[in-house]
Scaffold this motif. Structure first.
Motif, PDB file in Angstrom:
ATOM      1  N   ALA A  94      51.827  12.912  66.916  1.00  0.00           N
ATOM      2  CA  ALA A  94      51.828  14.366  66.856  1.00  0.00           C
ATOM      3  C   ALA A  94      51.569  14.921  68.246  1.00  0.00           C
ATOM      4  O   ALA A  94      50.550  14.604  68.871  1.00  0.00           O
ATOM      5  CB  ALA A  94      50.759  14.847  65.877  1.00  0.00           C
ATOM      6  N   VAL A 139      48.749   9.470  61.566  1.00  0.00           N
ATOM      7  CA  VAL A 139      49.289  10.492  62.451  1.00  0.00           C
ATOM      8  C   VAL A 139      48.365  10.545  63.662  1.00  0.00           C
ATOM      9  O   VAL A 139      47.205  10.943  63.556  1.00  0.00           O
ATOM     10  CB  VAL A 139      49.353  11.864  61.753  1.00  0.00           C
ATOM     11  CG1 VAL A 139      49.774  12.948  62.748  1.00  0.00           C
ATOM     12  CG2 VAL A 139      50.327  11.821  60.574  1.00  0.00           C
ATOM     13  N   PHE A 199      53.475   7.465  63.500  1.00  0.00           N
ATOM     14  CA  PHE A 199      53.863   8.826  63.857  1.00  0.00           C
ATOM     15  C   PHE A 199      52.929   9.376  64.928  1.00  0.00           C
ATOM     16  O   PHE A 199      51.702   9.259  64.821  1.00  0.00           O
ATOM     17  CB  PHE A 199      53.784   9.723  62.610  1.00  0.00           C
ATOM     18  CG  PHE A 199      54.530  11.025  62.749  1.00  0.00           C
ATOM     19  CD1 PHE A 199      55.858  11.117  62.376  1.00  0.00           C
ATOM     20  CD2 PHE A 199      53.897  12.157  63.237  1.00  0.00           C
ATOM     21  CE1 PHE A 199      56.555  12.313  62.494  1.00  0.00           C
ATOM     22  CE2 PHE A 199      54.570  13.356  63.371  1.00  0.00           C
ATOM     23  CZ  PHE A 199      55.906  13.445  62.990  1.00  0.00           C
TER      24      PHE A 199
END
Length: 287
Positions: A227, A258, A225
């Motif tokens: 961000a 993240v 992921f």
């Protein structure tokens, strides 16, 4: 202190204005515990920033070991690689030319080896310029060519325990893999546990579906992921609110990294990294 239920990382080109070692130290000092590497930035950890690395196969075993040691010395885990084919030549994931497909497969294997050498476990396949559909190539043709190339390299990824994370990107950046659903469809066509899905806030914001819904819909496929924000800054530095995204990641039990990936470094590279870290800490603490 990093939020106890989420692992926070920084993409290393954020600090491409200094040596790798200095960038690693600063990332760790801010609080990040992971670092994600762009191959084109890799060099001697103590060398000042220089020309980009044109081919990862030119990076010697000694330099690979030195990069891994520099991250270890800073107390950072190397997550893996992104921007994996940026600024390369002669590579293309959807080209119908068998020679180009073979060259691309060879390079992906080399990237997997590099990833393992520096201690990483994930390769993010974005690189829109090396995958966009060429003139006369249909979406179905391009998808099948891409699947053929990826199926060919999966044994290497599986052997090295490296995950290839397919990154959907919005239509402003390309015309291949524009949605999470298309990423999952390609991964399923490849048919390997080493081929999964990467999600990026900036890219998901172009889909029309609320980002938390995309995360929930793809919980079984999500491997990594990023961000950031559609304004090219870090998380919660624009119109997209990150707390609902953090809540969705926690709800689905996401236990990966993240990583902050920005494209504009304002007010400065260091301040962007600090603000992004603080915003993520707050978002996960209040989710």
């Amino acid at each position: 202190m990093e939020h106890e239920t989420m692992k926070l990382a920084l993409c290393n080109e954020t600090f491409h204005d200094r040596s790798l070692r200095e960038g690693f130290r600063l990332a760790a000092e801010i609080g990040y515990t992971g670092i994600e590497l762009a191959p084109l930035t890799l060099a001697d950890p103590d060398a000042p920033p220089g020309p980009h690395l044109a081919d990862v196969r030119l990076l010697s075993p000694a330099l690979r070991a030195a990069i891994r040691t520099a991250a270890d010395d800073a107390g950072l885990d190397v997550i893996g690689l992104h921007w994996i084919m940026a600024m390369t030549e002669g590579l293309h994931l959807t080209s119908p030319d068998p020679a180009v497909g073979a060259a691309t497969a060879d390079y992906l294997r080399a990237l997997a080896e590099l990833c393992a050498d520096v201690g990483g476990r994930v390769l993010v396949l974005g690189s829109p310029q090396q995958r966009n559909l060429l003139p006369g190539v249909s979406l179905e043709q391009g998808t099948e060519v891409a699947a053929d190339v990826l199926r060919e390299v999966m044994p290497t990824f599986e052997r090295l325990e490296i995950t290839l994370a397919l990154e959907p990107l919005g239509p402003a950046e390309g015309d291949f893999l524009n949605t999470a659903a298309e990423g999952v469809a390609l991964a399923e066509r490849v048919g390997s546990p080493a081929c999964r899905l990467h999600l990026d806030v900036k890219a998901m914001s172009s889909e029309g579906t609320p980002i938390p819904e995309i995360i929930r819909a793809n919980r079984d496929h999500l491997a990594h992921f990023h961000a950031n924000d559609p304004n090219l800054l870090g998380p919660d530095m624009g119109e997209v609110q990150f707390p609902p995204i953090a809540a969705a990641l926690q709800e689905v039990g996401y236990d990966g990294w993240v990583s902050v990936e920005a494209f504009r470094y304002e007010p400065s590279r260091e301040e962007l990294a600090r603000i992004s870290y603080a915003n993520l800490q707050k978002a996960f603490a209040t989710a």
